[in-house]
Design a protein around this motif. Sequence first.
Motif, short mmCIF file in Angstrom:
data_model
loop_
_atom_site.label_atom_id
_atom_site.label_comp_id
_atom_site.label_asym_id
_atom_site.label_seq_id
_atom_site.Cartn_x
_atom_site.Cartn_y
_atom_site.Cartn_z
N THR A 75 66.32 99.49 95.38
CA THR A 75 67.28 99.18 94.27
C THR A 75 67.72 100.44 93.51
O THR A 75 66.52 101.28 93.06
N SER A 76 68.69 100.67 93.32
CA SER A 76 69.16 102.39 92.62
C SER A 76 69.43 101.94 91.11
O SER A 76 69.23 103.04 90.19
N SER A 77 69.44 100.77 90.56
CA SER A 77 69.83 100.48 89.16
C SER A 77 69.09 99.26 88.60
O SER A 77 68.92 98.34 89.18
N ILE A 78 68.55 99.58 87.35
CA ILE A 78 67.77 98.58 86.78
C ILE A 78 68.32 98.45 85.27
O ILE A 78 68.79 99.45 84.53
N ILE A 79 68.13 97.33 84.58
CA ILE A 79 68.46 97.04 83.22
C ILE A 79 67.34 96.20 82.79
O ILE A 79 66.77 95.05 83.32
N LEU A 80 66.56 96.78 81.59
CA LEU A 80 65.25 96.02 81.09
C LEU A 80 65.60 95.80 79.58
O LEU A 80 65.89 96.52 78.96
N LYS A 81 65.06 94.33 79.62
CA LYS A 81 65.18 93.89 78.09
C LYS A 81 64.02 93.19 77.76
O LYS A 81 63.47 92.49 78.76
N ALA A 129 61.29 105.83 93.71
CA ALA A 129 61.91 106.45 94.82
C ALA A 129 63.40 106.45 94.94
O ALA A 129 64.23 107.14 95.52
N SER A 130 63.89 105.30 94.52
CA SER A 130 65.36 104.98 94.77
C SER A 130 66.28 104.74 93.54
O SER A 130 67.49 104.96 93.47
N LEU A 131 65.51 104.87 92.31
CA LEU A 131 66.30 104.60 91.12
C LEU A 131 66.97 105.93 90.69
O LEU A 131 66.78 106.95 90.61
N VAL A 132 68.41 105.71 90.33
CA VAL A 132 69.29 106.64 89.86
C VAL A 132 69.89 106.13 88.67
O VAL A 132 70.66 107.08 87.80
N SER A 133 69.78 104.94 88.28
CA SER A 133 70.48 104.35 86.86
C SER A 133 69.19 103.58 86.13
O SER A 133 68.88 102.67 86.72
N ILE A 134 68.93 103.81 84.83
CA ILE A 134 68.07 102.89 84.15
C ILE A 134 68.73 102.74 82.66
O ILE A 134 69.01 103.73 82.00
N SER A 135 68.65 101.39 82.40
CA SER A 135 68.98 101.06 80.99
C SER A 135 67.96 100.12 80.42
O SER A 135 67.52 99.21 81.11
N ILE A 136 67.48 100.92 79.28
CA ILE A 136 66.18 99.92 78.59
C ILE A 136 66.84 99.72 77.03
O ILE A 136 67.34 100.64 76.59
N SER A 137 66.53 98.58 76.80
CA SER A 137 67.26 97.86 75.41
C SER A 137 65.87 97.07 74.70
O SER A 137 65.21 96.43 75.21
N GLN A 178 66.13 112.48 90.48
CA GLN A 178 67.42 111.95 90.74
C GLN A 178 68.32 111.05 89.82
O GLN A 178 69.22 110.49 90.20
N LEU A 179 67.68 111.00 88.85
CA LEU A 179 68.38 110.11 87.81
C LEU A 179 69.71 110.81 87.37
O LEU A 179 70.06 111.57 86.85
N SER A 180 70.73 109.42 87.47
CA SER A 180 72.11 110.08 86.94
C SER A 180 72.63 109.45 85.80
O SER A 180 73.38 110.06 85.02
#
Length: 432
Positions: A39-45, A68-76, A108-110
Amino acid sequence: MDDLPSDVLLTILERLPDSADLANCRLASHRLLSLSYHTSSIILKPHQKHHSVPFKIRVINLVSLLAASLVSISISAKGSGSVRGDELVDDLTDIGFLSAWLPLVGKQLSTLCIVNASIESPVGFSCALALISDTCQNLHSLVVRKAWLSFKGIKLMPKLTNLTLKFVRIDDENLTNFSKYFPSLKVLNLIHIVGLKEPEIHLMQLQICRFTGYPQSITIHAPNLEELELKCMQPCSVILECASASNLSISVAKASIIRMTEMPQKLRKLTIKSLDIPPLLPFFRGIKELGSLELEAFPITSWFDAYSVFSVTNALETFGNLDELIIGPVAWYLWQRSFPLCLNTTNPVSLKRLVVHLPPENFNTSGLISNILKICAPSEVELRFFSEIGETEKNNVITNFSNTFSGVRWIWSTSGKSSSEFFSRLWGGAGI
């Protein structure tokens, strides 16, 4: 599920509204378990059903698992469950919290998005930007909402192209140095920024800028800017250097405060929201390529005197090549009361499209629209109603106009706003 291609399943996992549900997917099948590690993108709330484990711990655990795979992270900090049941989460820009997981994925985070629950900061300014700039040198997009941000220790971020700060407290000196910190910035959104008194934005590569705030003055120097949305009600001075702009939206109280070093001759769309529309229109005279003009008025106590010299005729005579004219509900209401049926112009124009935001319960405007049609002859007229206006009322209005003006294509839509917002704005809610 097993028949779906792996890339489709990965897309589903990455688009979960809350990546905490990823754990349930991992338990559903061995294939989902295997794919989850990619998984390259996660959203956490935060959510009421996860109270057993603190939200920040869940973020650290999941990022560590998928690093190892994450390039997009959103935390709220704003929960995805019921408001009453959501757990309370303190500052997500806390250095201790960020240091526990950001170095694991920084290289690697974009894309990174951090949203706090409140702008209040019990510990003062956060040095989150220093840590982000140190660990995320390949970051392209950064969003921070509701935080106090210090620029102390920040490093050059050469690849950052999109930056959004909303309900953030910073100061003028930091904004002046944006060109040093973010030399490749193309999109800048500064929405309701606290602490800015006389901000100066100097960004050579900037293409899109949105600014909302209450500064004493503002200077924007961006020679490659294509789109600018500026909302600041009562500044003493607005200096704009954006000769390449094609889309310009200005919300200010007075026209006299604006100064442009060079008029944007490629301007195609202009939106004006002001107490002072008549002086603002001639300010842009001479722009031959302007195709779309939107006018809206902010109310003042003595509105009748202020608007008695203004009519849509001013706009049509100033910009003879307009394709589209959009009139906001307050501007229409005030103008209608000042000029019930008085429309004269020596140079009739051929308008393709006219859009009128009708004020609530103020549909008896056939005489006014009739006069407009005589001088601009639009081929299409769209009437926009407020959200609570009934379908029967809308159809009756359109039927009446369609029968009276059969040569015009009549359509209607709903603005999505309520009439209470209109009356609040009309009688003193002149905010941004």
